[in-house]
Design a protein around this motif. Structure first.
Motif, short mmCIF file in Angstrom:
data_model
loop_
_atom_site.label_atom_id
_atom_site.label_comp_id
_atom_site.label_asym_id
_atom_site.label_seq_id
_atom_site.Cartn_x
_atom_site.Cartn_y
_atom_site.Cartn_z
N TYR A 339 23.08 13.39 0.52
CA TYR A 339 21.82 14.03 -0.01
C TYR A 339 20.67 12.35 0.14
CZ TYR A 339 22.97 18.03 -2.39
OH TYR A 339 23.38 19.37 -2.84
N ALA A 343 17.08 13.02 1.73
CA ALA A 343 15.89 12.70 0.82
C ALA A 343 15.12 11.81 1.84
CB ALA A 343 16.50 12.02 -0.03
N LEU A 359 14.07 8.47 -5.13
CA LEU A 359 15.14 9.08 -4.90
C LEU A 359 16.12 8.26 -3.76
CD1 LEU A 359 16.96 11.49 -5.21
CD2 LEU A 359 15.49 12.69 -3.43
N TYR A 403 17.88 14.95 -6.39
CA TYR A 403 17.33 15.29 -5.26
C TYR A 403 16.78 16.77 -5.52
CZ TYR A 403 17.32 17.78 -0.62
OH TYR A 403 16.77 18.65 0.48
N THR A 407 12.80 17.47 -5.09
CA THR A 407 12.29 18.53 -4.06
C THR A 407 11.53 19.83 -4.68
OG1 THR A 407 14.65 19.40 -4.15
CG2 THR A 407 14.00 17.98 -2.43
#
Length: 428
Positions: A339, A343, A359, A403, A407
């Motif tokens: 992740y 990111a 992030l 995440y 997003t």
């Protein structure tokens, strides 16, 4: 220029690995790939998956011709091997044709195409060859870890794994109870992870030929970057896995033959010596990271693709634990790593905005804290599993939640309004 720079860096990296492999008396990634032009490839499925990636830049007619040529060349190779009695003892008897066609497309792009058409075809060839090169560089990385890291940290990870209830021991017993059918199925899922990634990538890249350009972000980018960055942590945190450190595959190097029937005792961990053959490739679990990436990118696809992405993630987790190749804490680190890398790529595409940088920073800190806790407080984690186990899962879930939240905010942002064209007015 970005593609040229990436190509130069990749070539330099391959040359460096080739030199390192030669130093250890083994074939490097360049040599092994060159051999597969003639010799039986290690994975014919991977070569055809690479050809499929390359063909996203072609029209349907050109794709049929390329696929037919690859199959025809493979049939010729099979006939020659049958007549000469050189049928391979290991590897796959097919796949050479796919590699020949990829290389042929590179020659066609350089000699018969010009301008944007040439660039697009070379990008397709580069994408296909990068997938193959990633597999070869991974093999060389594993060799380097086994030769340069004589001590492993398995006892530390095994103690930390008590926080999760030692899931590899449980999964190993369940897989053994499933019999040969379950073992073969999970082994196939584990081995063909790259092919599953290509299936998702093909959906994402389905419009490349029509639009004459690649999308800004797709699965292959994340897949390759994970494979490039991940092995560096193998050198920092060498771990061979429970099947070797605590199981029969470890031989005289194993602590004891405990896996999967007897849990390791809670004792003060130490760095243990191990052979110079077994790869130190557990921390983090890159198979878990790759499967997580497939899951992330399949969320935007049709229902069958979403189901397939979920299945591959669950089956990969079951295989990594059930075969004793990983500890449970390896998987948590792999998810956080995946992740964070995803990111990073998404933030790069957006121009390094503040939310993305937060992030990335948070994922990096969580990943570093996980590895540090496995190394420095494993006994405390084993002593208080009711506290440390939920904290590990919460840390992983927080990165996943961060995440998804970030997003979704990006996707909810309205598209910028089109700027009006300047109008000319006649002076009166």
């Amino acid at each position: 220029m970005l593609w040229v720079a990436a190509g130069v860096v990749t070539l330099g990296f391959l040359v460096a690995l080739q030199i390192a492999a030669h130093h250890f008396g083994a074939e490097g990634p360049i040599t092994t790939q060159a051999r597969e032009v003639i010799h039986a490839p290690k994975s014919g499925f991977l070569l055809y998956a690479s050809l499929a990636l390359t063909m996203v830049v072609l029209t349907w007619r050109q794709r049929l011709i390329a696929l037919g040529a690859a199959i025809g060349i493979d049939l010729v190779f099979l006939l020659v091997r049958w007549l000469t009695g050189t049928y391979p003892d290991e590897g796959h008897p097919f796949g050479n044709g796919a590699l020949w066609v990829i290389l042929g497309l590179a020659v066609i792009a350089l000699t018969r195409r010009t301008g944007p058409e040439r660039v697009l075809m070379l990008k397709g060839v580069g994408l296909g060859l990068l997938l193959v090169a990633g597999r070869k560089t991974g093999d060389t990385w594993l060799l380097i870890t086994s030769k340069t890291r004589p001590l492993t940290l398995d006892p530390y990870v095994a103690m930390a794994d008590h926080a999760l209830g030692n899931p590899s021991w449980l999964a190993g017993r369940l897989l053994r109870a499933s019999g040969p059918v379950g073992e073969r199925a999970l082994d196939y899922v584990y081995a063909q992870l790259a092919v599953a990634a290509v299936c998702v990538a093909l959906y994402q890249l389905r419009n490349v030929a029509a639009e004459q350009r690649f999308p800004r972000h797709h699965l292959v980018r994340t897949f390759l970057l994970i494979g490039l960055l991940g092995p560096a942590f193998y050198m920092i945190y060498p771990v061979v896995g429970p099947m070797f450190a605590y199981g029969p595959e470890g031989g005289r190097w194993a602590v004891a033959n405990l896996w999967p029937d007897t849990l390791p005792p809670v004792i003060t961990p130490y760095a243990m010596p191990f052979d110079e053959i077994t790869p130190r490739n557990c921390m983090p679990s890159l198979h878990t990271a790759w499967a997580t990436t497939i899951f992330i990118h399949s969320r935007k696809g049709p229902r069958v693709l979403r189901y397939a992405g979920t299945f591959w993630l669950v089956a990969t987790l079951a295989a990594t634990l059930g075969f004793g190749w990983h500890y449970g804490v390896d998987l948590i680190a792999g998810v956080v790593f995946a992740y964070t890398v995803e990111a990073g790529l998404r933030t790069y595409d957006r121009g390094w905005d503040r939310a993305g940088l937060r992030l990335i920073g948070y994922g990096t800190v969580v990943f570093a804290v996980l590895l540090a806790s496995y190394r420095f407080v494993p006994l405390e984690m084993a002593a208080y599993p009711w506290l440390s186990g939920p904290l590990l899962l919460l840390a992983m879930a927080s990165v996943v939640y961060g995440y998804r939240r970030t997003t979704r905010l990006w996707e909810a942002e309205p598209a910028p309004a089109a700027r009006p064209e300047p109008q000319t007015e006649l002076a009166v």
